[in-house]
Write an enzyme that holds these catalytic residues in place. Structure first.
Site, PDB file in Angstrom:
ATOM      1  N   SER A 243       0.805  -1.225   0.000  1.00  0.00           N
ATOM      2  CA  SER A 243       0.000   0.000   0.000  1.00  0.00           C
ATOM      3  C   SER A 243       0.841   1.281   0.000  1.00  0.00           C
ATOM      4  O   SER A 243       1.975   1.309   0.467  1.00  0.00           O
ATOM      5  CB  SER A 243      -0.980   0.062   1.180  1.00  0.00           C
ATOM      6  OG  SER A 243      -1.811  -1.066   1.184  1.00  0.00           O
ATOM      7  N   SER A 281      -2.702  -4.566  -2.554  1.00  0.00           N
ATOM      8  CA  SER A 281      -2.205  -3.242  -2.193  1.00  0.00           C
ATOM      9  C   SER A 281      -3.347  -2.235  -2.108  1.00  0.00           C
ATOM     10  O   SER A 281      -4.271  -2.241  -2.918  1.00  0.00           O
ATOM     11  CB  SER A 281      -1.177  -2.770  -3.222  1.00  0.00           C
ATOM     12  OG  SER A 281      -0.377  -1.727  -2.712  1.00  0.00           O
ATOM     13  N   ASP A 283      -3.790   1.453  -2.658  1.00  0.00           N
ATOM     14  CA  ASP A 283      -3.083   2.582  -3.264  1.00  0.00           C
ATOM     15  C   ASP A 283      -4.076   3.724  -3.462  1.00  0.00           C
ATOM     16  O   ASP A 283      -4.939   3.660  -4.345  1.00  0.00           O
ATOM     17  CB  ASP A 283      -2.458   2.165  -4.593  1.00  0.00           C
ATOM     18  CG  ASP A 283      -1.591   0.926  -4.442  1.00  0.00           C
ATOM     19  OD1 ASP A 283      -0.598   0.994  -3.707  1.00  0.00           O
ATOM     20  OD2 ASP A 283      -1.929  -0.111  -5.027  1.00  0.00           O
TER      21      ASP A 283
END
Length: 346
Positions: A243, A281, A283
């Site tokens: 992340s 992740s 993001d």
């Protein structure tokens, strides 16, 4: 000579001679920090205690009471494997009602409560005769270096980060960045800014960098990670799944729709570093304007701002990598700093 090897040799030669990487595509602000945007401040609380390696970072926009005078705001989610609080209402209303707090994934509830108490202290009828507030708290998973189950973050720590916010702040392995990893190296807090003369404005970026696979690491367009990986076999691999939170501030009087356009360009900066926003992740980029009353410029005038968003994001991540110190934490897990690694290569 192999072209890739030649590029790597030149990059390492620059590091040896100048102790510097990164070539901005446009002019930076005076300090190359998000706080180059007037009124924006950043504060940290860092917990470095054995297996507890974590912390809180606060981004405080200008204004004494954001609940009464909110700021235009928008977010772009590149991959949604994340547990933030507050993005739903930001998407709906396009305003920022509180400072922004960052920490580890399991601390989000504590950050929420801290921001609620802060808003109540300024608005005694909040949730009674007044509506409730929309706290904005975002996170990355620091569980490799930090015993995340310890739930070590307290309201007092988050309050301290808010209280200590200043224009001159630390970067690297501090605050929310203390336990973060980036490209299997030590990640954390990084920042950059860009001047936008055509709009008489500044764009500032702060990142909480906790993402990336080492073999993909690309610096100044050079695929350096492929060279680093074989030399550091003791490193525990990191997938592109950890992340990144990207906070953007500008004093250009953009509205929420335009801010979302700017936030989306952070993805181009991540791509230049070698990230592809992997499956696991989270993001997220969030952009706000410090001007409460939007006066949206013509869309064609945003070009320099869009380019700056990508460029500043790339270099904020590089700043996090170069500013971070190595950390050993939970179960003896270790992440070396990029500067250590570069020095081994020269």
């Amino acid at each position: 000579m192999d072209f890739q090897q030649l590029q790597r040799d030149l990059l390492l030669q620059r590091w040896r001679n100048e102790r510097q990487l990164g070539q901005p595509r446009s002019a930076s602000g005076p300090t190359n920090r998000i706080s180059d945007v007037p009124g924006v401040r950043v504060g940290h609380y860092t917990l470095a205690d054995g297996e507890r390696q974590t912390g809180v970072t606060a981004i405080v926009p200008p204004g004494d009471n954001l609940f009464i005078q909110p700021l235009p705001c928008a977010a772009a989610v590149f991959n949604g494997f994340a547990k933030p609080v507050g993005l739903v209402q930001v998407e709906e209303l396009g305003v920022l009602q509180t400072p922004i707090l960052l920490s580890n994934t399991l601390a989000v509830g504590t950050l929420f409560t801290t921001l609620v108490r802060d808003a109540i202290s300024r608005n005694r009828e909040l949730g009674r005769s007044l509506p409730t507030v929309n706290p904005l708290a975002l996170e990355c998973n620091d569980g490799w270096l930090n015993d995340i189950q310890a739930l070590a973050i307290t309201e007092a720590m988050a309050q301290q980060a808010l209280y200590d916010a200043t224009a001159d702040f630390e970067r690297g392995s501090v605050g929310a960045g203390r336990g973060m990893s980036c490209f299997s190296l030590k990640g954390g807090i990084g920042t950059a800014s860009r001047s936008i003369p055509s709009l008489n404005a500044t764009l500032g970026v702060l990142v909480l960098a906790n993402f990336g696979a080492l073999t993909a690491l690309t610096l100044d367009g050079v695929r350096l990670g492929e060279m680093i990986a074989p030399l550091l076999p003791e490193l525990t691999p990191q997938r592109d799944a950890g992340s990144i939170i990207i906070i953007m501030a500008t004093d250009a009087p953009l509205d929420a729709r335009q801010l979302k356009r700017v936030a989306k360009r952070a993805g181009a900066g991540l791509g230049r570093l070698g990230s592809y926003w992997g499956h696991g992740s989270g993001d997220i980029a969030l952009a706000f304007s410090t001007q409460p009353q939007p006066q949206p410029p013509e869309e064609s005038t945003l070009e320099a701002l869009l380019a700056a968003a990508a460029d500043a994001t790339e270099h904020a991540v590089l700043d996090a990598l170069l500013s971070a110190e190595s950390v050993t934490g939970f179960r003896g897990h270790h992440r070396p700093s990029l500067t250590e690694v570069l020095d081994k290569l020269i």
